[in-house]
Design a protein around this motif. Structure first.
Motif, PDB file in Angstrom:
ATOM      1  N   ARG A 313       0.822  -1.202   0.000  1.00 19.70           N
ATOM      2  CA  ARG A 313       0.000   0.000   0.000  1.00 19.70           C
ATOM      3  C   ARG A 313       0.864   1.264   0.000  1.00 19.70           C
ATOM      4  O   ARG A 313       0.547   2.246  -0.673  1.00 19.70           O
ATOM      5  CB  ARG A 313      -0.954  -0.025   1.204  1.00 19.70           C
ATOM      6  CG  ARG A 313      -2.084  -1.042   1.015  1.00 19.70           C
ATOM      7  CD  ARG A 313      -3.077  -1.067   2.157  1.00 19.70           C
ATOM      8  NE  ARG A 313      -2.660  -1.993   3.217  1.00 19.70           N
ATOM      9  CZ  ARG A 313      -2.254  -1.630   4.413  1.00 19.70           C
ATOM     10  NH1 ARG A 313      -2.179  -0.347   4.742  1.00 19.70           N
ATOM     11  NH2 ARG A 313      -1.898  -2.532   5.315  1.00 19.70           N
ATOM     12  N   THR A 314       1.969   1.215   0.735  1.00 18.57           N
ATOM     13  CA  THR A 314       2.876   2.367   0.752  1.00 18.57           C
ATOM     14  C   THR A 314       3.480   2.601  -0.625  1.00 18.57           C
ATOM     15  O   THR A 314       3.515   3.735  -1.131  1.00 18.57           O
ATOM     16  CB  THR A 314       4.005   2.143   1.775  1.00 18.57           C
ATOM     17  OG1 THR A 314       3.445   2.007   3.078  1.00 18.57           O
ATOM     18  CG2 THR A 314       4.992   3.297   1.764  1.00 18.57           C
ATOM     19  N   VAL A 316       2.413   1.618  -3.653  1.00 19.51           N
ATOM     20  CA  VAL A 316       1.428   2.048  -4.648  1.00 19.51           C
ATOM     21  C   VAL A 316       1.080   3.519  -4.450  1.00 19.51           C
ATOM     22  O   VAL A 316       1.002   4.300  -5.412  1.00 19.51           O
ATOM     23  CB  VAL A 316       0.165   1.169  -4.576  1.00 19.51           C
ATOM     24  CG1 VAL A 316      -0.966   1.771  -5.401  1.00 19.51           C
ATOM     25  CG2 VAL A 316       0.475  -0.244  -5.069  1.00 19.51           C
ATOM     26  N   ALA A 317       0.896   3.927  -3.213  1.00 17.68           N
ATOM     27  CA  ALA A 317       0.552   5.323  -2.932  1.00 17.68           C
ATOM     28  C   ALA A 317       1.661   6.265  -3.387  1.00 17.68           C
ATOM     29  O   ALA A 317       1.404   7.307  -4.004  1.00 17.68           O
ATOM     30  CB  ALA A 317       0.266   5.505  -1.445  1.00 17.68           C
ATOM     31  N   MET A 318       2.912   5.906  -3.105  1.00 15.87           N
ATOM     32  CA  MET A 318       4.026   6.787  -3.459  1.00 15.87           C
ATOM     33  C   MET A 318       4.274   6.823  -4.964  1.00 15.87           C
ATOM     34  O   MET A 318       4.520   7.890  -5.542  1.00 15.87           O
ATOM     35  CB  MET A 318       5.290   6.347  -2.723  1.00 15.87           C
ATOM     36  CG  MET A 318       5.236   6.540  -1.215  1.00 15.87           C
ATOM     37  SD  MET A 318       6.810   6.106  -0.394  1.00 15.87           S
ATOM     38  CE  MET A 318       7.867   7.460  -0.959  1.00 15.87           C
ATOM     39  N   SER A 320       2.103   6.357  -7.263  1.00 17.24           N
ATOM     40  CA  SER A 320       0.961   7.019  -7.898  1.00 17.24           C
ATOM     41  C   SER A 320       1.090   8.535  -7.880  1.00 17.24           C
ATOM     42  O   SER A 320       0.403   9.232  -8.644  1.00 17.24           O
ATOM     43  CB  SER A 320      -0.347   6.604  -7.207  1.00 17.24           C
ATOM     44  OG  SER A 320      -0.569   5.215  -7.343  1.00 17.24           O
ATOM     45  N   GLU A 321       1.964   9.049  -7.024  1.00 17.83           N
ATOM     46  CA  GLU A 321       2.165  10.497  -6.955  1.00 17.83           C
ATOM     47  C   GLU A 321       3.096  11.015  -8.052  1.00 17.83           C
ATOM     48  O   GLU A 321       3.222  12.225  -8.241  1.00 17.83           O
ATOM     49  CB  GLU A 321       2.745  10.865  -5.588  1.00 17.83           C
ATOM     50  CG  GLU A 321       1.800  10.600  -4.422  1.00 17.83           C
ATOM     51  CD  GLU A 321       2.467  10.823  -3.072  1.00 17.83           C
ATOM     52  OE1 GLU A 321       3.672  11.193  -3.067  1.00 17.83           O
ATOM     53  OE2 GLU A 321       1.807  10.633  -2.042  1.00 17.83           O
ATOM     54  N   VAL A 329      -3.127  -1.641  -8.913  1.00 18.85           N
ATOM     55  CA  VAL A 329      -2.886  -2.142  -7.563  1.00 18.85           C
ATOM     56  C   VAL A 329      -2.643  -3.648  -7.619  1.00 18.85           C
ATOM     57  O   VAL A 329      -3.530  -4.407  -8.023  1.00 18.85           O
ATOM     58  CB  VAL A 329      -4.068  -1.829  -6.632  1.00 18.85           C
ATOM     59  CG1 VAL A 329      -3.807  -2.386  -5.232  1.00 18.85           C
ATOM     60  CG2 VAL A 329      -4.300  -0.327  -6.562  1.00 18.85           C
ATOM     61  N   GLN A 402      10.798   9.417  -6.843  1.00 16.80           N
ATOM     62  CA  GLN A 402       9.885  10.557  -6.935  1.00 16.80           C
ATOM     63  C   GLN A 402      10.642  11.843  -7.214  1.00 16.80           C
ATOM     64  O   GLN A 402      10.287  12.623  -8.115  1.00 16.80           O
ATOM     65  CB  GLN A 402       9.107  10.716  -5.626  1.00 16.80           C
ATOM     66  CG  GLN A 402       7.993   9.718  -5.378  1.00 16.80           C
ATOM     67  CD  GLN A 402       7.301   9.992  -4.058  1.00 16.80           C
ATOM     68  OE1 GLN A 402       7.940  10.372  -3.073  1.00 16.80           O
ATOM     69  NE2 GLN A 402       5.992   9.791  -4.010  1.00 16.80           N
TER      70      GLN A 402
END
Length: 409
Positions: A313-314, A316-318, A320-321, A329, A402
């Protein structure tokens, strides 16, 4: 006076068959990351599909006891210790819901040997294997080494990386002999739904082709995804299915090298004959450790899965930014497989990246983060990142990516 015989053209030093094999891309990336780290660079590696947890202590203790027993210092049956073949059969009944005769189990030196021996046993030169892609980098090489022809059937992120029966049927020819299934999937983390598993299994049954199903990530599913064994969904396939599995991913035992294949008795017998000339029996100490793994409870497995889920989850969230990155997912295994098509064509620190392979090089050189490019698994335009590493390294590594790609223009 007789003339000297003309010199013969030199024969190649390496056979064409073996010379054509590509190095494992995932292991190559991991090796380069480790070499750079050993040279003092703070590289974070997302390349290898290897749990960062130690093997559970009760398994290690079983191996220590086995090493001290002289019975394990000798050759044992090629197909595996009877107690381990029985444990595989019992584990299959427990986890997959169908019965297996221990006589149809062959214990191999890791899952890779099971993959190769399955194809070497089933394929004749020119036989085609339908290979849903993106796919693990070893599959096509093992197919070619066995004389077969991999036929890639691509499903992109818009399909959740899951092929359809219609795609498989369109790719089938009179030379098609085998369909390869891998759910949960390496590299995408995709998981076939029960309905999709049954539909594909019934199609294979009606088409009269074999199924080789790699189920090594069976215990690693998340959210509402469930692992569905194809032989539970379509029991009538049993006479044309070879199941591949092992202890590596579930029990954090990648280095112990214990896998297995299960299939029709004639196929398993032939594969065992091959192994008798190739490696003989798997290390008895590792086999005894595998017995402990398969007959013990799954408490440690549940704890590892919980950690993988948190990291998933971490990640995918990062990811996606990041502008230009699309991240389906993942529902299983421990990989994310983002599309980076939106980044390609941009310039990063003076280097224009046109392929995901070039992007992976830039990420390693400039951010000191190792990822595997999509070219290792299928078309360009993707990266594979394993989240089987510590939480702090994961956050730091993706954070570096990122910051680097924020500079892309």
């Amino acid at each position: 006076m007789s003339q000297p015989t003309p010199a013969l053209a030199p024969l190649p030093r390496v056979s064409r068959r073996v010379g054509a094999i590509a190095e494992s891309a995932t292991l190559a990336v991991d090796a380069r990351a480790k070499a750079l780290k050993a040279a003092g660079r703070p590289v974070i590696g997302f390349g290898a599909g290897e749990p960062d947890f130690p093997t559970p202590p009760e398994i290690v203790e079983a191996a220590v006891r086995a090493a001290q027993d002289p019975a394990n210092h000798r050759y044992t049956p090629t197909a595996g210790l009877p107690v381990l073949r029985e444990a595989v059969a019992a584990k299959t009944q427990r986890d997959s819901g169908y019965a297996v005769d221990p006589a149809t189990v062959l214990v191999t030196n890791g899952g890779k040997q099971a993959v190769f021996q399955a194809f070497a046993t089933l394929l004749d030169p020119g036989d085609e294997v339908l290979l849903p892609t993106p796919a693990w980098t070893t599959y096509p090489e093992a197919i070619r080494l066995a004389g077969g022809v991999p036929v890639e059937v691509f499903a992109g992120p818009e399909q959740g990386y899951v092929v359809t029966v219609e795609q498989l049927e369109a790719a089938r020819t009179p030379r098609t002999k085998v369909l390869l299934l891998n759910s949960p999937s390496n590299p995408t983390g995709a998981v076939l739904t029960p309905a999709a598993t049954e539909a594909i299994g019934r199609w294979a049954l009606e088409a009269g082709i074999w199924v080789v199903t790699d189920e090594i990530y069976e215990h690693l599913t998340y959210d509402d995804a469930v692992f569905t064994p194809v032989l539970r969904a379509v029991p009538d396939l049993a006479d044309r299915t070879v199941v591949l599995n092992g202890v590596a991913k579930t029990y954090a035992m990648t280095g112990w090298r214990v896998g297995w294949l299960v299939g029709p008795q004639d196929v398993v017998k032939a594969a065992t004959n091959l192994q008798s000339h190739l490696t003989s029996n798997v290390s008895n100490v590792a086999q005894r450790a595998a017995v402990q793994a398969l007959t013990g409870d799954l408490t440690a497995v549940a704890a590892m899965r919980e950690a993988f889920d948190r990291r998933r989850r971490t990640m995918v969230a990062m990811l996606s930014e990041i502008d230009g990155v699309e991240v389906p997912v993942p529902q299983g295994a421990f990989y994310a497989y983002p599309s980076v098509a939106g980044v390609l064509g941009r310039t990063v620190r003076g280097r224009t990246v046109r392929t995901s392979a070039e992007l992976a090089e830039v990420v390693l050189d400039e951010a000191e983060v190792a990822v595997v490019p999509g070219e290792a698994f299928g078309p360009s335009g993707y990266l594979r990142l394993s989240y089987a590493l510590g939480d702090e390294d994961l956050v730091e590594g993706v954070g570096r990516v990122q910051r680097l790609l924020a500079e892309a223009r």
